[in-house]
Design an enzyme around this catalytic site. Structure first.
Site, mmCIF file in Angstrom:
data_model
loop_
_atom_site.group_PDB
_atom_site.id
_atom_site.type_symbol
_atom_site.label_atom_id
_atom_site.label_comp_id
_atom_site.label_asym_id
_atom_site.label_seq_id
_atom_site.Cartn_x
_atom_site.Cartn_y
_atom_site.Cartn_z
ATOM 1 N N ASP A 75 0.827 -1.207 0.000
ATOM 2 C CA ASP A 75 0.000 0.000 0.000
ATOM 3 C C ASP A 75 0.865 1.262 0.000
ATOM 4 O OD1 ASP A 75 -2.190 -1.709 0.327
ATOM 5 O OD2 ASP A 75 -2.119 -1.540 2.502
ATOM 6 N N ARG A 116 -9.797 -0.962 7.651
ATOM 7 C CA ARG A 116 -8.337 -0.761 7.551
ATOM 8 C C ARG A 116 -7.947 0.635 8.014
ATOM 9 N NH1 ARG A 116 -5.325 -0.858 1.823
ATOM 10 N NH2 ARG A 116 -5.228 1.383 2.139
#
Ligand code: SIN
Length: 277
Positions: free
Chosen positions: A103, A268
Site C-alpha cells: 500500500d 483498515r
C-alpha cells in the site's frame, strides 16, 4: 488452557507471527507496544485473534503506533474517515487488493503499515497472502544485488486509482486525486530492523528512474517472479475478530478473491511512515 502471558509465535518461515495474550481494546503498556513494534519489524506482519474492537478503539489502537493516514481513495466507515472500508458484497465480483502490492508506495513518504480488522468473513475463502521482501532481497544473487543498489523505482497510483472502474461500485473514488508519482530506492534499508528489503511491487511500480517502461519491464518481471516464490510467503486465514498489522516497507500482500456470493468486510487503518533510504 489459554495463557494470558504475551507471546510471539512465528508462523511462516520468512514472514508472519501471531501475538497472543494482548487485549487490543485497551491502551497497551509501553513494554507490550515495544514488543509489537519489534515483532512487526522482524516478521513483517503480526496477527491477533479474538479481538473485539469498536471503531473508536481501533483508531485509539492505531494512534499508539503513529499518525493515521486518511486514505484519499477508499470509502470510509460512517463517521470515521480514519477507517477505510475493505468490502466485497455478495453480488460484487471484484475485490479490493486482489493482486500482489504494497500500500501507498506511490506516496512521497510511503505508509508505515496498516491494521486490518475483520468484521465479517465469508464461510470459506477470503484469505490474505503476505510475502517477505527481506527474504526476496536476501535470496537474490550478489550480482543482481549490486545492480539494484544504484536503481530507483517509479511508483504511481494513476493506473489503479485514477481510472473509474464500474465493478468497484463506489468503493474507490476521488479519481482526480491520483496525480502523483513517487521515486524510491529499489533496495531500502528498513528504518527499524536495519535489514535490506526489495522495494518494488506489481501493483504500483511502473519502471526504473531514467529507464523507459519497455526497458524496465523485463527486470521488473524477473523481480516480481522471484519475490512471488511461495517460500517467501504466508497465507493467513481470517476469523471475525482477527487483526493483521503489516509493515508496508518489508512485505507485499494479496487478498484472495475466491468467495463469490458471500460478504467480506474489514476495516483498515493506515499509519504514516518515514522517508525511505
Ligand atoms: C488490502 O489490500 O489492503 C486489503 C487486504 C485484504 O482485504 O485482505
Amino acid at each position: 488452557m489459554r495463557s494470558n502471558t504475551i507471546h510471539v509465535r512465528p508462523l511462516g518461515a520468512c514472514v508472519g507471527a501471531e501475538i497472543g495474550g494482548l487485549d487490543l481494546s485497551a491502551p497497551l503498556a509501553p513494554a507490550a507496544r515495544g514488543l509489537v513494534q519489534q515483532a512487526l519489524a522482524e516478521h513483517g506482519v503480526v496477527f491477533f485473534r479474538d479481538q473485539s474492537l469498536t471503531e473508536s478503539q481501533h483508531i485509539a489502537l492505531a494512534r499508539q503506533f503513529g499518525d493515521i493516514n486518511i486514505n484519499r481513495f477508499f470509502a470510509h466507515a460512517d463517521g470515521y474517515p480514519e477507517i477505510a472500508l475493505v468490502v466485497k458484497e455478495p453480488h460484487q465480483t471484484r475485490n479490493i487488493g486482489g493482486g500482489w502490492h504494497t500500500d501507498h508506495s506511490y506516496d512521497q513518504i510511503p505508509a508505515l503499515g496498516s491494521m486490518l480488522y475483520a468484521r465479517e468473513i465469508p464461510p470459506r475463502g477470503g484469505d490474505t497472502l503476505f510475502a517477505s521482501m527481506y527474504a526476496a532481497y536476501d535470496a537474490l544473487s550478489d550480482g543482481l544485488k549490486r545492480t539494484l543498489e544504484g536503481l530507483r523505482g517509479v511508483h504511481s497510483s494513476r493506473h489503479v486509482f485514477g481510472v473509474k472502474r464500474g465493478d468497484l461500485d463506489g468503493r474507490i473514488g476521488n479519481y482526480a486525486e491520483a496525480t502523483q508519482d513517487a521515486v524510491h530506492p529499489v533496495v531500502i534499508t528498513h528504518p527499524e530492523s536495519g535489514k535490506k528489503a526489495l522495494y518494488v511491487n506489481p501493483g504500483f511500480t511502473i519502471g526504473f528512474e531514467g529507464w523507459t517502461a519497455e526497458e524496465s519491464k523485463p527486470l521488473l518481471d524477473t523481480l516480481y517472479a522471484h519475490a512471488q516464490r511461495p517460500e517467501f510467503s504466508y497465507r493467513f486465514q481470517w476469523q471475525e475478530g482477527s487483526l493483521a498489522f503489516w509493515d508496508n516497507r518489508s512485505t507485499w500482500h494479496y487478498a484472495m478473491n475466491d468467495y463469490h456470493g458471500a460478504r467480506r468486510l474489514l476495516h483498515r487503518i493506515t499509519l504514516e511512515g518515514r522517508a525511505l533510504g
